[in-house]
Structures are given as structure tokens and as C-alpha cells.
Write an enzyme that holds these catalytic residues in place. Structure first.
Site, short mmCIF file in Angstrom:
data_model
loop_
_atom_site.label_atom_id
_atom_site.label_comp_id
_atom_site.label_asym_id
_atom_site.label_seq_id
_atom_site.Cartn_x
_atom_site.Cartn_y
_atom_site.Cartn_z
N HIS A 154 4.47 -2.17 -0.17
CA HIS A 154 3.67 -1.03 -0.64
C HIS A 154 2.98 -0.28 0.52
CE1 HIS A 154 3.77 -2.84 -4.73
NE2 HIS A 154 3.32 -3.95 -4.20
O1 RIB Z 1 -1.02 -2.83 -5.48
C1 RIB Z 1 -0.59 -3.04 -4.15
C2 RIB Z 1 -1.75 -2.97 -3.20
O2 RIB Z 1 -2.68 -3.99 -3.53
C3 RIB Z 1 -1.36 -3.23 -1.74
O3 RIB Z 1 -2.24 -2.54 -0.90
C4 RIB Z 1 -1.55 -4.71 -1.61
O4 RIB Z 1 -1.86 -5.09 -0.26
C5 RIB Z 1 -2.74 -4.93 -2.47
O5 RIB Z 1 -3.90 -4.68 -1.69
#
Ligand code: RIB
Ligand code: CA
Length: 311
Positions: free
Chosen positions: A245
Site C-alpha cells: 500500500h
Molecule cells: O490500510 C493500509 C495502511 O494501514 C498502510 O499504511 C499500512 O501500513 C497500515 O498502516
């Protein structure tokens, strides 16, 4: 052709995919990484701060200042952390295997360091928050005069569709909905939001992870950090792949235009009901660029190519 230099601050809650994102920034010649600021999120602030320092040491960038920020959300207590995904230490149980951290965190703290970077920069600075938006909301509250010195905010967070923390809320938004509301709805800085809708559509599979590991000792160490996260994805989603992500968002910060944004207003559910933390498109507020489309194969390939240059 000369590459545009990007003055950048990453605000982060490492976090396995945060580690990938930080390594990506370190591997990118366009990036002038001015600081890394840390926030509570996946794991508590002491862990996210130690992890950020260790990942920078792994990347050979322990020269980059690190400063710790918010240990908790603006208003209500953090409802849920993410050790199930990132391990109790936040780096898949491998934090102690990474190099010892470099210099101590800057005692001024995240908001003051962010303000100093903005004040001292000859050109506007990109901020890539890849965790809860608490530090950024505080920065904008304490230093509204510095908003014009922020080139853009590229936030990994939110979801127009399904959530990953509740049925409707993405983790970073769910951690601090009030902070997300402040940053996304008050138009003082251009914002690009990189939601789950996109990041979940470019999973990094076994070949990607294998190629990362084969790139050299740094890639191998990062692949080891990913192992726990990969198991969690297999358990939760039944797939042998991981969503990087935060690296998707940081690639956009490094190479503006990599993702295709759609301009829309976003509302954040800040009540204490079952929808808390949902990010909903529509309404009369100012628009943000929501990155819903990209050449996801090219995005993953670019991240991998850059990471492999670290050896
Ligand atoms: O939903 C994904 C996010 O939440 C990313 O930033 C992961 O590291 C968590 O922090
Ligand atoms: Ca994160």
C-alpha cells in the site's frame, strides 16, 4: 534528461509496507529525503520510531533525521492496532535482525521538524503520510502559515469501497478519523489520496518477492520482513501476495502522475458508530485527487526495479 528533484518528508507508522516505502524513497535518485516523521498506528509510537530508524539504517540512510510525533489520535483512543498484519514488533518479527538505528530521534518532535523543513526549504516540500494523519493535522493546526510551503500531500489511506479494518473503514483513516477529516476537507493543501481501491489491485506475488530477495542483502532482509505480512494475507484473503500500500503512494509522491487521480470531495465518518473512519465520496467540500487507476503492473515493476538498486 535531468530528473526533477523531489524534496520529501515521509510520515509513517512502520509497518511492513511502510518499510518497503521508505526503502523505495531511499532507492530513488529523484528524492531529497529531508526527514522521516513517525506516528502511532500499526504498532505503538516507540516501535514505529525505532523501526523507521532501523529501516533507514538498512537502506544506508541513517543520515536522514527521524522525529517522533503523535502517540495517539487527536480525540478518541486508537480502536485497533495491526500487529496481526505487521507482527508484534511492526516489522514481521524481524526488527532486531535489521541494523542498529543511527542517530537518536530529533528531540524537537515531528511537528517541529516538519515545520523547520518547510520553513527552511528553498522550494515547496511534498509530504507523504503513510499512516494515520494525526501529525499532519497537528502541523496544519499549529502552523497554518506553512501550508503554502507544502507542494502536495500524498496520503496512503481511505477506501471508497470495502475497508480492511472494519467493513467500511481503511486502517489509517480508522485510526484517526478526525485527523483525516481535517486534512481531507479543508482545502489548504493539494491532497492526493491513494486508497485501498487501488492498492489492493496491485498485489506483489511470489515472483516479485523472490526477485526482491535475489537483489542483494538489503532486498533479502526486506523480503524477510515481508514474510509475516505475506502469511497474514494468505490467511485473511487466501492469496499468496501482499499489498505494498504505502510504496504505491510513495511512488506517486516521487513520480507525480504515476497514478491517475479522480477529483472529488471526500467525507470522513467521525461518529462513534459502526461506520467510523469510512471515507465517502461526494458532498460539497473541496476536492482531493483520489487515485483510483494506474498501470498496476508498471507500478509494481517500478517499485521492484528501484528497490533492487539497493543491492
Ligand atoms: O490500510 C493500509 C495502511 O494501514 C498502510 O499504511 C499500512 O501500513 C497500515 O498502516
Ligand atoms: Ca503505514
Amino acid at each position: 534528461m535531468s530528473r526533477a528533484v523531489i524534496p520529501l518528508v515521509i510520515d509513517t507508522d512502520p509497518g511492513v509496507d511502510d518499510a518497503v516505502a521508505i526503502m523505495l524513497a531511499a532507492a530513488s535518485p529523484e528524492v531529497d529525503l529531508r526527514a522521516v516523521t513517525t506516528v502511532f498506528g500499526n504498532v505503538p509510537l516507540p516501535n514505529t520510531t525505532a523501526n523507521a530508524r532501523r529501516v533507514l539504517a538498512l537502506a544506508g540512510r541513517d543520515d536522514v533525521p527521524v522525529a517522533a510525533g503523535a502517540a495517539r489520535p487527536l480525540v478518541h483512543p486508537q480502536a485497533e492496532r495491526a500487529e496481526a498484519w505487521h507482527g508484534d514488533d511492526g516489522l514481521g518479527g524481524r526488527a532486531s535482525e535489521l541494523p542498529e538505528p543511527g542517530a537518536e530521534p530529533d528531540p524537537r518532535g515531528a511537528v517541529a521538524v516538519l515545520a523547520a523543513v518547510l520553513r527552511e526549504s528553498a522550494e515547496p516540500v511534498t509530504i507523504a503520510p503513510i499512516g494515520p494523519l494525526t501529525n499532519i493535522a497537528l502541523l496544519l493546526a499549529v502552523h497554518p502559515e506553512l501550508a503554502p510551503r507544502i507542494r502536495r500531500i500524498v496520503w496512503m489511506g481511505g477506501s471508497l469501497g470495502a475497508g480492511n479494518t472494519t467493513g467500511v473503514a481503511e486502517f489509517n483513516a480508522h485510526c484517526d478519523p478526525e485527523a483525516a477529516h481535517r486534512v481531507l476537507t479543508q482545502a489548504d493543501v493539494p491532497v492526493t489520496m491513494v486508497p485501498l481501491d487501488l492498492t489492493m489491485s496491485c498485489p506483489a506475488g511470489p515472483e516479485w518477492i523472490g526477485a526482491l530477495a535475489a537483489g542483494g542483502p538489503r532486498g533479502e532482509a526486506l523480503a524477510q520482513v515481508i514474510t509475516h505480512y505475506r502469511t497474514a494475507f494468505r490467511t485473511r484473503y487466501g492469496i499468496d501476495a501482499v499489498a505494498v500500500h504505502d510504496a504505491v503512494a510513495v511512488l506517486e509522491a516521487i513520480l507525480p502522475g504515476t497514478l491517475t487521480p479522480t477529483s472529488m470531495a471526500i467525507r470522513v465518518a467521525c461518529d462513534l458508530g459502526p461506520a467510523r473512519g469510512a471515507t465517502v465520496a461526494g458532498g460539497a467540500g473541496p476536492h482531493v485527487g483520489v487515485a483510483l487507476d494506474a498501470d498496476t503492473d508498471a507500478v509494481l515493476a517500478e517499485i521492484l526495479t528501484r528497490l533492487r538498486t539497493l543491492g
